[in-house]
Design a protein around this motif. Structure first.
Motif, PDB file in Angstrom:
ATOM      1  N   HIS A 194      37.565  -0.811  30.641  1.00 44.21           N
ATOM      2  CA  HIS A 194      38.246  -1.523  31.714  1.00 44.21           C
ATOM      3  C   HIS A 194      39.601  -2.012  31.228  1.00 44.21           C
ATOM      4  O   HIS A 194      40.319  -2.676  31.948  1.00 44.21           O
ATOM      5  N   ASP A 195      39.926  -1.702  29.984  1.00 50.82           N
ATOM      6  CA  ASP A 195      41.203  -2.141  29.433  1.00 50.82           C
ATOM      7  C   ASP A 195      42.200  -0.984  29.553  1.00 50.82           C
ATOM      8  O   ASP A 195      42.135  -0.003  28.819  1.00 50.82           O
ATOM      9  N   LEU A 196      43.116  -1.127  30.489  1.00 48.85           N
ATOM     10  CA  LEU A 196      44.028  -0.005  30.758  1.00 48.85           C
ATOM     11  C   LEU A 196      44.919   0.311  29.574  1.00 48.85           C
ATOM     12  O   LEU A 196      45.296   1.466  29.364  1.00 48.85           O
ATOM     13  N   ALA A 197      45.252  -0.699  28.775  1.00 47.67           N
ATOM     14  CA  ALA A 197      46.086  -0.426  27.605  1.00 47.67           C
ATOM     15  C   ALA A 197      45.314   0.426  26.597  1.00 47.67           C
ATOM     16  O   ALA A 197      45.876   1.331  25.974  1.00 47.67           O
ATOM     17  N   VAL A 198      44.022   0.153  26.458  1.00 48.73           N
ATOM     18  CA  VAL A 198      43.195   0.961  25.555  1.00 48.73           C
ATOM     19  C   VAL A 198      43.107   2.397  26.080  1.00 48.73           C
ATOM     20  O   VAL A 198      43.230   3.363  25.327  1.00 48.73           O
ATOM     21  N   VAL A 199      42.920   2.529  27.380  1.00 45.07           N
ATOM     22  CA  VAL A 199      42.824   3.867  27.964  1.00 45.07           C
ATOM     23  C   VAL A 199      44.142   4.622  27.786  1.00 45.07           C
ATOM     24  O   VAL A 199      44.149   5.792  27.400  1.00 45.07           O
ATOM     25  N   ALA A 200      45.244   3.957  28.033  1.00 47.07           N
ATOM     26  CA  ALA A 200      46.540   4.621  27.864  1.00 47.07           C
ATOM     27  C   ALA A 200      46.738   5.034  26.412  1.00 47.07           C
ATOM     28  O   ALA A 200      47.307   6.084  26.115  1.00 47.07           O
ATOM     29  N   HIS A 201      46.230   4.212  25.496  1.00 44.91           N
ATOM     30  CA  HIS A 201      46.386   4.516  24.085  1.00 44.91           C
ATOM     31  C   HIS A 201      45.539   5.718  23.678  1.00 44.91           C
ATOM     32  O   HIS A 201      45.977   6.556  22.897  1.00 44.91           O
ATOM     33  N   MET A 202      44.328   5.798  24.216  1.00 40.03           N
ATOM     34  CA  MET A 202      43.353   6.780  23.741  1.00 40.03           C
ATOM     35  C   MET A 202      43.283   8.072  24.546  1.00 40.03           C
ATOM     36  O   MET A 202      42.860   9.091  24.034  1.00 40.03           O
ATOM     37  N   CYS A 203      43.593   8.012  25.844  1.00 39.09           N
ATOM     38  CA  CYS A 203      43.210   9.133  26.708  1.00 39.09           C
ATOM     39  C   CYS A 203      44.414   9.902  27.246  1.00 39.09           C
ATOM     40  O   CYS A 203      45.416   9.322  27.628  1.00 39.09           O
ATOM     41  N   ASP A 204      44.266  11.229  27.294  1.00 38.38           N
ATOM     42  CA  ASP A 204      45.319  12.087  27.828  1.00 38.38           C
ATOM     43  C   ASP A 204      45.342  12.015  29.349  1.00 38.38           C
ATOM     44  O   ASP A 204      46.387  12.051  29.963  1.00 38.38           O
ATOM     45  N   ALA A 229      51.571   8.996  33.744  1.00 39.14           N
ATOM     46  CA  ALA A 229      51.580   8.364  35.067  1.00 39.14           C
ATOM     47  C   ALA A 229      51.044   6.935  34.983  1.00 39.14           C
ATOM     48  O   ALA A 229      51.545   6.024  35.647  1.00 39.14           O
ATOM     49  N   LEU A 230      50.018   6.750  34.138  1.00 32.77           N
ATOM     50  CA  LEU A 230      49.470   5.398  33.977  1.00 32.77           C
ATOM     51  C   LEU A 230      50.524   4.479  33.378  1.00 32.77           C
ATOM     52  O   LEU A 230      50.757   3.368  33.853  1.00 32.77           O
ATOM     53  N   ARG A 231      51.183   4.956  32.336  1.00 32.46           N
ATOM     54  CA  ARG A 231      52.206   4.129  31.698  1.00 32.46           C
ATOM     55  C   ARG A 231      53.341   3.807  32.664  1.00 32.46           C
ATOM     56  O   ARG A 231      53.917   2.735  32.620  1.00 32.46           O
ATOM     57  N   ALA A 232      53.662   4.767  33.531  1.00 30.61           N
ATOM     58  CA  ALA A 232      54.745   4.539  34.497  1.00 30.61           C
ATOM     59  C   ALA A 232      54.247   3.750  35.710  1.00 30.61           C
ATOM     60  O   ALA A 232      55.007   3.481  36.633  1.00 30.61           O
ATOM     61  N   ARG A 233      52.954   3.412  35.692  1.00 31.91           N
ATOM     62  CA  ARG A 233      52.323   2.700  36.816  1.00 31.91           C
ATOM     63  C   ARG A 233      52.520   3.458  38.129  1.00 31.91           C
ATOM     64  O   ARG A 233      52.739   2.866  39.179  1.00 31.91           O
ATOM     65  N   ALA A 234      52.448   4.782  38.010  1.00 36.80           N
ATOM     66  CA  ALA A 234      52.661   5.625  39.180  1.00 36.80           C
ATOM     67  C   ALA A 234      51.339   5.927  39.856  1.00 36.80           C
ATOM     68  O   ALA A 234      50.916   7.070  39.968  1.00 36.80           O
ATOM     69  N   ALA A 235      50.628   4.883  40.294  1.00 41.57           N
ATOM     70  CA  ALA A 235      49.347   5.062  40.955  1.00 41.57           C
ATOM     71  C   ALA A 235      49.570   5.155  42.449  1.00 41.57           C
ATOM     72  O   ALA A 235      50.469   4.524  42.991  1.00 41.57           O
ATOM     73  N   THR A 236      48.739   5.976  43.122  1.00 41.32           N
ATOM     74  CA  THR A 236      48.903   6.097  44.568  1.00 41.32           C
ATOM     75  C   THR A 236      47.812   5.355  45.332  1.00 41.32           C
ATOM     76  O   THR A 236      48.037   4.917  46.445  1.00 41.32           O
ATOM     77  N   SER A 237      46.610   5.205  44.739  1.00 39.89           N
ATOM     78  CA  SER A 237      45.553   4.541  45.506  1.00 39.89           C
ATOM     79  C   SER A 237      45.712   3.021  45.389  1.00 39.89           C
ATOM     80  O   SER A 237      46.106   2.510  44.338  1.00 39.89           O
ATOM     81  N   PRO A 238      45.404   2.309  46.471  1.00 33.96           N
ATOM     82  CA  PRO A 238      45.544   0.851  46.449  1.00 33.96           C
ATOM     83  C   PRO A 238      44.694   0.218  45.344  1.00 33.96           C
ATOM     84  O   PRO A 238      45.109  -0.744  44.705  1.00 33.96           O
ATOM     85  N   TYR A 239      43.500   0.794  45.102  1.00 35.41           N
ATOM     86  CA  TYR A 239      42.641   0.187  44.080  1.00 35.41           C
ATOM     87  C   TYR A 239      43.286   0.276  42.693  1.00 35.41           C
ATOM     88  O   TYR A 239      43.311  -0.687  41.939  1.00 35.41           O
ATOM     89  N   THR A 240      43.820   1.450  42.349  1.00 37.82           N
ATOM     90  CA  THR A 240      44.456   1.592  41.040  1.00 37.82           C
ATOM     91  C   THR A 240      45.673   0.669  40.926  1.00 37.82           C
ATOM     92  O   THR A 240      45.917   0.062  39.884  1.00 37.82           O
ATOM     93  N   GLN A 241      46.402   0.554  42.023  1.00 36.80           N
ATOM     94  CA  GLN A 241      47.555  -0.347  42.002  1.00 36.80           C
ATOM     95  C   GLN A 241      47.113  -1.789  41.757  1.00 36.80           C
ATOM     96  O   GLN A 241      47.743  -2.515  40.982  1.00 36.80           O
ATOM     97  N   ALA A 242      45.998  -2.179  42.385  1.00 35.56           N
ATOM     98  CA  ALA A 242      45.488  -3.537  42.180  1.00 35.56           C
ATOM     99  C   ALA A 242      45.067  -3.737  40.728  1.00 35.56           C
ATOM    100  O   ALA A 242      45.308  -4.787  40.130  1.00 35.56           O
ATOM    101  N   LEU A 243      44.444  -2.703  40.135  1.00 34.66           N
ATOM    102  CA  LEU A 243      44.045  -2.779  38.722  1.00 34.66           C
ATOM    103  C   LEU A 243      45.256  -3.003  37.832  1.00 34.66           C
ATOM    104  O   LEU A 243      45.245  -3.838  36.931  1.00 34.66           O
TER     105      LEU A 243
END
Ligand SMILES: Nc1ncnc2c1ncn2[C@@H]1O[C@H](COP(=O)(O)OP(=O)(O)OP(=O)(O)O)[C@@H](O)[C@H]1O
Ligand SMILES: Nc1ncnc2c1ncn2[C@@H]1O[C@H](COP(=O)(O)OP(=O)(O)OP(=O)(O)O)[C@@H](O)[C@H]1O
Ligand SMILES: [Mg+2]
Ligand SMILES: [Mg+2]
Lengths: 276, 252
Positions: free
Chosen positions: B200-210, B228-242
């Motif tokens: 649930h830690d987005l920084a960990v996911v960005a660090h580890m996952c392609d 896209a995660l690093r650029a915060r280029a999310a399209t769904s409202p849920y991801t944006q809220a995260l």
């Protein structure tokens, strides 16, 4: 007056290599505030929390020069005094919620049990309150979770069930041990708001054990830093970035960061004298 | 190229008393060999259930799960677990309460016929930052993060090709987390391991996952690349809220 005074708390376990002191002289006072405890894995955070509630698992032993909760000397508390305090006026959200919940009792019954400290409520009232509490911690389907057994819940749902159980009793002191470590950030925020309101509106004292530094620095008022059983630093939460102890400073530097790519992550060179 | 892990239209249901929980609803994902794939999402959205289904631990499921292009046998035997290991979200439940750390680590080695067990156990403990003093302890004699590290050591000790990691560092402080993440990174580079990692830690996911998949209500709502995660280029409202909520706590 402080809600809780802890002076020279020590916890010792016998081990193959002789007695091992895992909490070594921790002292602090807590008001009606949010106090964060951070520290290395194994540094004694959970054992500190358990000792305050008299829950040191045998054969471990806890001693303190002073342990006073709201004017009550816990060093002299009888088993009967403890029963009156624990679960009602002081409670703890354990780090392993699914293990700490009773595996053969439904979540709803466990939450209703926690309401026994609230005088005479009818069964229907208790049920109502339990469901409301599950709803407040963002459980999507409170009726199902009320009737579920702990093993039927996801990690984060178990954590929230335990929080609900500890909060329905409206304690004056809550020790929350990694209470949101399994929650996604949107749910986490809502759970923190509940804790926040209990502190600000009801004057609860909160000890918030967490390894999430960003969270602690934005949520808590003060932070204690533990290393190898000792408190090595105390800071205003907002000043965490001004930490002086090399462990705390190192910690901040080890965090992965959404904005920057750093491979490999920096790690700590632990020095023997940090543990002295 | 065939993906190493290929999941199509996965459906998982649980029956609990009178109620039914439709935990995973038509989920599909693919992971290439050597790739690290992230699963994030709402608590209760079915992340652990997806990993458990791969390991054969979901009671009733529908759909297709292929590993290396082949369908999995209904009962996952030793051959499967030699290739695929899982680190469970709840280390307490996954470690036998009456087995010492030593037994937890040496038993899989014995089952799979490894000879140099002694060295492997010592190395596995050292790799997760636990000294010799921990070797003959029982789970209840460990802190939360120490238990989590034993669970990681157990998964690594068989040198599997695929690691399913369910919140592997959620109980670790930042310094130990960094050591574990570096270890996982190094193993992936050196041995070409493939990971699916829930966090649930987005920084960990960005660090580890392609790449990563965001889940809500048992479904995948959005797939993102690391960039896209690093650029915060999310399209769904849920991801944006995260992404918004991961900035830290702000009083309402
Ligand atoms: N029964 C026991 N016997 C011996 N040592 C123990 C026992 N229980 C706990 N310990 C040790 O006490 C130390 C402190 O444990 P504690 O659970 O308080 O750590 P912690 O700071 O909460 O760590 P974590 O962040 O990993 O949860 C640990 O090193 C642990 O191994
Ligand atoms: N054995 C079970 N019996 C009944 N329902 C179950 C069982 N195991 C899981 N579930 C349900 O399936 C859903 C998905 O659970 P899962 O553990 O996969 O969620 P998750 O995404 O891993 O959540 P978390 O982030 O909180 O760990 C939840 O609603 C949960 O209550
Ligand atoms: Mg702990
Ligand atoms: Mg889970």
């Amino acid at each position: 007056m402080a809600l809780l005074t802890v002076d020279d708390l020590r916890v010792t376990f016998p081990t193959r290599q002789g007695p091992s002191e895992v909490v070594r002289g921790v002292s602090f006072t807590l008001g009606r505030e949010r106090l964060g405890i951070v520290g290395e894995s194994g540094s004694g955070k959970s054992q500190t929390g358990r000792a305050i509630l008299g829950l040191t698992p045998p054969p471990g032993r806890a001693t303190a020069r002073q342990l006073v909760f709201d004017g009550i000397d816990l060093n002299r508390a009888s088993p009967r005094d403890w029963r009156g305090l624990r679960g009602g006026r002081m409670s703890m959200v354990m780090q392993d919620p699914k293990y700490s919940l009773n595996p053969v009792m439904t979540v709803g019954r466990q939450i209703m049990e926690a309401l026994k400290f609230h005088g005479r409520l009818s069964g229907a009232d208790k049920r109502r309150r339990a469901l409301d509490m599950l709803d407040a911690v963002q459980i999507r389907d409170p009726e199902r979770v009320f009737a579920a057994y702990p093993h039927e819940l996801s990690g984060g749902m178990g954590q929230r069930a335990m929080i609900a159980m500890m909060l329905v009793a409206e304690p004056d002191l809550l020790i929350a041990d990694e209470p949101t470590s399994a929650l996604d950030v949107t749910v986490q925020v809502e759970v923190l708001r509940i804790l926040d309101r209990l502190v600000t509106d009801r004057g609860m004292g909160l000890i918030f054990i967490s390894h999430d530094l960003r969270l602690v620095s934005s949520f808590c008022d003060r932070v204690l830093v533990m290393y190898a059983g000792r408190m090595v630093e105390e800071l205003r939460a907002a000043d965490l970035h001004l930490a002086r102890h090399p462990y705390t400073r190192g910690l901040l530097n080890c965090l992965p960061d959404l904005d920057h790519d750093r491979h490999p992550l920096p790690t700590l060179e632990r020095q023997a004298d940090w543990a002295r | 190229m065939t993906p190493l892990i290929d999941i199509r239209d996965l459906d998982v249901r649980f029956t609990a008393g009178a109620s039914q929980v439709h935990a995973v609803r038509g989920l599909s994902l693919t992971v290439a060999e050597g790739e690290s794939f992230g699963l994030v999402g709402e608590s209760g959205s079915g992340k652990s259930t997806v990993l458990r289904a791969i390991c054969g631990l979901a009671p009733t499921w529908d759909g297709t799960i292929l590993i290396g292009g082949r369908a999995l046998p209904p009962r996952r035997g030793p051959e499967f677990f030699r290739q695929v290991q899982m680190v469970f979200q709840d280390p307490y439940a996954s470690l036998h309460p009456r087995h010492t750390v030593d037994r937890v680590l040496s038993e899989p080695l014995a089952i799979h016929g490894f000879s140099d067990r002694e060295t492997r156990v010592e190395r596995a403990l050292e790799e997760v930052g636990l000294g010799r003093g921990f070797r003959f302890r029982y789970p209840h004699q460990l802190s939360g993060g120490q238990r989590q590290r034993v669970a990681i050591a157990r998964a690594l000790i068989l040198e599997p090709r695929v690691l399913l990691l369910d919140e592997p560092t959620s109980a670790l402080d930042a310094s130990i987390q960094a050591e574990v993440l570096n270890l996982l990174d190094r193993l992936r580079t050196e041995r070409g391991l493939t990971y699916i990692m829930v966090s649930h830690d987005l920084a960990v996911v960005a660090h580890m996952c392609d790449r990563l998949l965001v889940m809500q209500h048992g479904q995948g709502v959005e797939e993102l690349t690391r960039a896209a995660l690093r650029a915060r280029a999310a399209t769904s409202p849920y991801t944006q809220a995260l992404l918004e909520a991961s900035r830290g706590y702000t009083a309402a």
